[in-house]
Design a protein around this motif. Structure first.
Motif, PDB file in Angstrom:
ATOM      1  N   ASP A  50       2.601  10.179  15.815  1.00  0.00           N
ATOM      2  CA  ASP A  50       3.666   9.189  15.884  1.00  0.00           C
ATOM      3  C   ASP A  50       3.592   7.628  16.284  1.00  0.00           C
ATOM      4  O   ASP A  50       4.678   6.932  16.099  1.00  0.00           O
ATOM      5  CB  ASP A  50       4.976   9.719  16.176  1.00  0.00           C
ATOM      6  N   ALA A  51       2.420   7.614  17.058  1.00  0.00           N
ATOM      7  CA  ALA A  51       2.436   6.037  17.636  1.00  0.00           C
ATOM      8  C   ALA A  51       2.055   5.153  16.829  1.00  0.00           C
ATOM      9  O   ALA A  51       1.407   5.405  15.616  1.00  0.00           O
ATOM     10  CB  ALA A  51       1.341   6.175  18.927  1.00  0.00           C
ATOM     11  N   GLU A  52       2.445   3.930  16.813  1.00  0.00           N
ATOM     12  CA  GLU A  52       2.179   2.810  15.906  1.00  0.00           C
ATOM     13  C   GLU A  52       1.032   2.054  16.170  1.00  0.00           C
ATOM     14  O   GLU A  52       0.658   1.692  17.678  1.00  0.00           O
ATOM     15  CB  GLU A  52       3.450   1.613  15.988  1.00  0.00           C
ATOM     16  N   TYR A  53       0.020   1.748  15.382  1.00  0.00           N
ATOM     17  CA  TYR A  53      -1.298   1.052  15.511  1.00  0.00           C
ATOM     18  C   TYR A  53      -1.257   0.240  14.721  1.00  0.00           C
ATOM     19  O   TYR A  53      -0.863   0.304  13.502  1.00  0.00           O
ATOM     20  CB  TYR A  53      -2.460   2.332  15.451  1.00  0.00           C
ATOM     21  N   THR A  54      -2.049  -0.962  14.839  1.00  0.00           N
ATOM     22  CA  THR A  54      -2.527  -2.042  13.962  1.00  0.00           C
ATOM     23  C   THR A  54      -3.785  -1.920  13.725  1.00  0.00           C
ATOM     24  O   THR A  54      -4.733  -2.324  14.813  1.00  0.00           O
ATOM     25  CB  THR A  54      -1.890  -3.344  14.598  1.00  0.00           C
ATOM     26  N   ILE A  55      -4.265  -1.612  12.447  1.00  0.00           N
ATOM     27  CA  ILE A  55      -5.642  -1.805  12.198  1.00  0.00           C
ATOM     28  C   ILE A  55      -6.112  -3.207  11.248  1.00  0.00           C
ATOM     29  O   ILE A  55      -5.269  -3.472  10.262  1.00  0.00           O
ATOM     30  CB  ILE A  55      -5.919  -0.664  11.405  1.00  0.00           C
ATOM     31  N   GLY A  56      -6.898  -4.028  11.815  1.00  0.00           N
ATOM     32  CA  GLY A  56      -7.283  -5.019  11.066  1.00  0.00           C
ATOM     33  C   GLY A  56      -8.397  -4.558   9.698  1.00  0.00           C
ATOM     34  O   GLY A  56      -9.276  -3.843  10.210  1.00  0.00           O
ATOM     35  N   ILE A  57      -8.227  -5.378   8.696  1.00  0.00           N
ATOM     36  CA  ILE A  57      -9.329  -4.955   7.525  1.00  0.00           C
ATOM     37  C   ILE A  57     -10.019  -6.324   7.135  1.00  0.00           C
ATOM     38  O   ILE A  57      -9.652  -7.282   7.209  1.00  0.00           O
ATOM     39  CB  ILE A  57      -8.274  -4.651   6.281  1.00  0.00           C
ATOM     40  N   LEU A  58     -11.305  -6.061   7.467  1.00  0.00           N
ATOM     41  CA  LEU A  58     -12.477  -7.143   7.098  1.00  0.00           C
ATOM     42  C   LEU A  58     -12.753  -6.847   5.401  1.00  0.00           C
ATOM     43  O   LEU A  58     -13.560  -6.069   5.440  1.00  0.00           O
ATOM     44  CB  LEU A  58     -13.417  -7.309   8.021  1.00  0.00           C
ATOM     45  N   LEU A  70      -5.134   0.076   1.080  1.00  0.00           N
ATOM     46  CA  LEU A  70      -4.888   0.575   2.302  1.00  0.00           C
ATOM     47  C   LEU A  70      -3.391   0.177   2.582  1.00  0.00           C
ATOM     48  O   LEU A  70      -2.655   0.769   3.511  1.00  0.00           O
ATOM     49  CB  LEU A  70      -5.789  -0.029   3.521  1.00  0.00           C
ATOM     50  N   GLU A  71      -3.131  -1.217   2.287  1.00  0.00           N
ATOM     51  CA  GLU A  71      -1.695  -1.573   2.731  1.00  0.00           C
ATOM     52  C   GLU A  71      -0.681  -1.083   1.828  1.00  0.00           C
ATOM     53  O   GLU A  71       0.530  -0.811   2.373  1.00  0.00           O
ATOM     54  CB  GLU A  71      -1.764  -3.352   2.394  1.00  0.00           C
ATOM     55  N   SER A  72      -1.004  -0.584   0.697  1.00  0.00           N
ATOM     56  CA  SER A  72       0.040   0.322  -0.140  1.00  0.00           C
ATOM     57  C   SER A  72       0.231   1.686   0.542  1.00  0.00           C
ATOM     58  O   SER A  72       1.257   2.084   0.574  1.00  0.00           O
ATOM     59  CB  SER A  72      -0.426   0.497  -1.329  1.00  0.00           C
ATOM     60  N   LEU A  73      -0.693   2.230   1.340  1.00  0.00           N
ATOM     61  CA  LEU A  73      -0.310   3.361   2.069  1.00  0.00           C
ATOM     62  C   LEU A  73       0.258   3.264   3.364  1.00  0.00           C
ATOM     63  O   LEU A  73       1.185   4.076   3.421  1.00  0.00           O
ATOM     64  CB  LEU A  73      -1.950   3.913   2.244  1.00  0.00           C
ATOM     65  N   ASN A  74       0.031   2.091   3.972  1.00  0.00           N
ATOM     66  CA  ASN A  74       0.923   1.847   5.270  1.00  0.00           C
ATOM     67  C   ASN A  74       0.773   0.557   5.542  1.00  0.00           C
ATOM     68  O   ASN A  74      -0.160   0.028   6.167  1.00  0.00           O
ATOM     69  CB  ASN A  74       0.140   2.793   6.550  1.00  0.00           C
ATOM     70  N   PRO A  75       1.783  -0.172   5.110  1.00  0.00           N
ATOM     71  CA  PRO A  75       1.830  -1.687   5.452  1.00  0.00           C
ATOM     72  C   PRO A  75       1.969  -2.056   6.889  1.00  0.00           C
ATOM     73  O   PRO A  75       1.635  -3.192   7.184  1.00  0.00           O
ATOM     74  CB  PRO A  75       2.830  -2.078   4.359  1.00  0.00           C
ATOM     75  N   ARG A  77       0.402  -0.446   9.332  1.00  0.00           N
ATOM     76  CA  ARG A  77      -0.634  -0.407  10.168  1.00  0.00           C
ATOM     77  C   ARG A  77      -1.594  -1.208   9.635  1.00  0.00           C
ATOM     78  O   ARG A  77      -2.258  -1.756  10.819  1.00  0.00           O
ATOM     79  CB  ARG A  77      -0.910   0.912  10.047  1.00  0.00           C
ATOM     80  N   TYR A  78      -1.938  -1.315   8.594  1.00  0.00           N
ATOM     81  CA  TYR A  78      -3.290  -2.323   8.196  1.00  0.00           C
ATOM     82  C   TYR A  78      -2.621  -3.607   7.863  1.00  0.00           C
ATOM     83  O   TYR A  78      -1.716  -3.908   6.942  1.00  0.00           O
ATOM     84  CB  TYR A  78      -3.559  -1.628   7.116  1.00  0.00           C
ATOM     85  N   ILE A  79      -3.364  -4.549   8.346  1.00  0.00           N
ATOM     86  CA  ILE A  79      -3.243  -6.097   8.163  1.00  0.00           C
ATOM     87  C   ILE A  79      -4.798  -6.650   7.953  1.00  0.00           C
ATOM     88  O   ILE A  79      -5.758  -6.103   8.273  1.00  0.00           O
ATOM     89  CB  ILE A  79      -2.664  -6.802   9.291  1.00  0.00           C
ATOM     90  N   GLN A  80      -4.551  -7.741   7.011  1.00  0.00           N
ATOM     91  CA  GLN A  80      -5.802  -8.285   6.727  1.00  0.00           C
ATOM     92  C   GLN A  80      -6.326  -9.498   7.726  1.00  0.00           C
ATOM     93  O   GLN A  80      -5.369 -10.328   8.078  1.00  0.00           O
ATOM     94  CB  GLN A  80      -5.669  -8.970   5.289  1.00  0.00           C
ATOM     95  N   GLY A  96      -6.134  -7.008  22.780  1.00  0.00           N
ATOM     96  CA  GLY A  96      -4.990  -6.208  22.498  1.00  0.00           C
ATOM     97  C   GLY A  96      -4.138  -6.538  21.444  1.00  0.00           C
ATOM     98  O   GLY A  96      -3.332  -5.625  21.089  1.00  0.00           O
ATOM     99  N   GLU A  97      -4.810  -7.364  20.567  1.00  0.00           N
ATOM    100  CA  GLU A  97      -3.665  -7.832  19.456  1.00  0.00           C
ATOM    101  C   GLU A  97      -3.959  -6.881  18.341  1.00  0.00           C
ATOM    102  O   GLU A  97      -3.042  -6.645  17.615  1.00  0.00           O
ATOM    103  CB  GLU A  97      -4.428  -9.180  18.992  1.00  0.00           C
ATOM    104  N   LEU A  98      -5.284  -6.239  18.158  1.00  0.00           N
ATOM    105  CA  LEU A  98      -5.568  -5.199  17.355  1.00  0.00           C
ATOM    106  C   LEU A  98      -6.056  -3.767  18.022  1.00  0.00           C
ATOM    107  O   LEU A  98      -6.601  -3.984  19.329  1.00  0.00           O
ATOM    108  CB  LEU A  98      -6.464  -5.721  16.384  1.00  0.00           C
ATOM    109  N   ASP A  99      -5.698  -2.830  17.412  1.00  0.00           N
ATOM    110  CA  ASP A  99      -6.109  -1.312  17.993  1.00  0.00           C
ATOM    111  C   ASP A  99      -7.624  -1.052  17.473  1.00  0.00           C
ATOM    112  O   ASP A  99      -8.256  -0.061  17.890  1.00  0.00           O
ATOM    113  CB  ASP A  99      -4.989  -0.495  17.678  1.00  0.00           C
TER     114      ASP A  99
END
Length: 221
Positions: A50-58, A70-75, A77-80, A96-99
């Protein structure tokens, strides 16, 4: 050796072992400890899910389809990552800006290599969630590129589940194999704890008897 002497030995062992605070507390705390060891990973996995994580996408693919899926699955969590630089992504994770971050290339979409996921925290729960999302995205992209009909794509995406029914002499019944497995595991744990405690009591009794020989004195008196 007569019955009276056996009774005296049993009475002494009962008084010094079974009525001691150490035995009573160990009887209560040891099963609880084993239960906590069994349930702790499940609880950690439950709360971390249930924790919130931020995952960057290259996304280095040709059309950027991996990030869009990925953004459509969980906007949330996943950022570009706008900068197409893995060193910058690493520094943002350490700051610490991204997990974590994921690198996608055309080879990954073609099935020639596996995407790389670099993360700092989150544990196995986060890895499993991201892996499931990436697996779903990769499957959807490959199905879309195969130019299949929408009906066939939908049928391939649907997951078939079994309806388990147990056949007995009385007829068909709902399968209870999972509950039986849990019950068997619990009973095995109880037996294991009982054997450990019994062995500990015997070991302490032998050590004490070797040091003071009280039983030998009681029997020979």
């Amino acid at each position: 050796m007569n019955t009276r002497k056996l009774f005296l030995v049993f009475k002494r062992e009962y008084t010094t072992r079974l009525k001691s605070k150490t035995f009573i507390w160990s009887t209560i705390l040891v099963p609880i400890g084993f239960l906590l060891v069994f349930l702790a990973p499940m609880a950690i996995n439950w709360f971390s899910s249930d924790a919130e994580y931020t995952i960057g996408i290259l996304d280095r693919t040709q059309d950027g389809q991996a990030y869009e899926q990925l953004e459509s699955l969980n906007p949330d969590r996943y950022i570009q990552i706008e900068e197409d630089d893995e060193a910058t992504a690493r520094s943002r994770v350490l700051a610490g800006e991204l997990d974590g971050y994921i690198v996608f290339t055309n080879k990954h979409l073609e099935g020639e290599a596996n995407p790389k996921f670099v993360y700092k925290g989150g544990g196995i729960a986060l890895v499993n969630q991201v892996e499931n999302n990436v697996r779903s995205v990769m499957r959807d992209i490959q199905l879309d590129r195969a130019n299949l009909s929408p009906e066939l794509v939908k049928r391939l995406k649907d997951q078939t589940q079994l309806q388990t029914v147990q056949l007995t002499s009385e007829g068909e019944q709902q399968d209870s194999s999972i509950m039986l497995f849990i019950f068997g595991y619990g009973m095995a744990l109880i037996i294991y704890v009982a054997v450990i405690m019994y062995g500990t009591i015997i070991m302490r009794g032998v050590i004490q008897e070797k040091s003071n020989r009280i039983v030998e004195i009681v029997i020979s008196s």
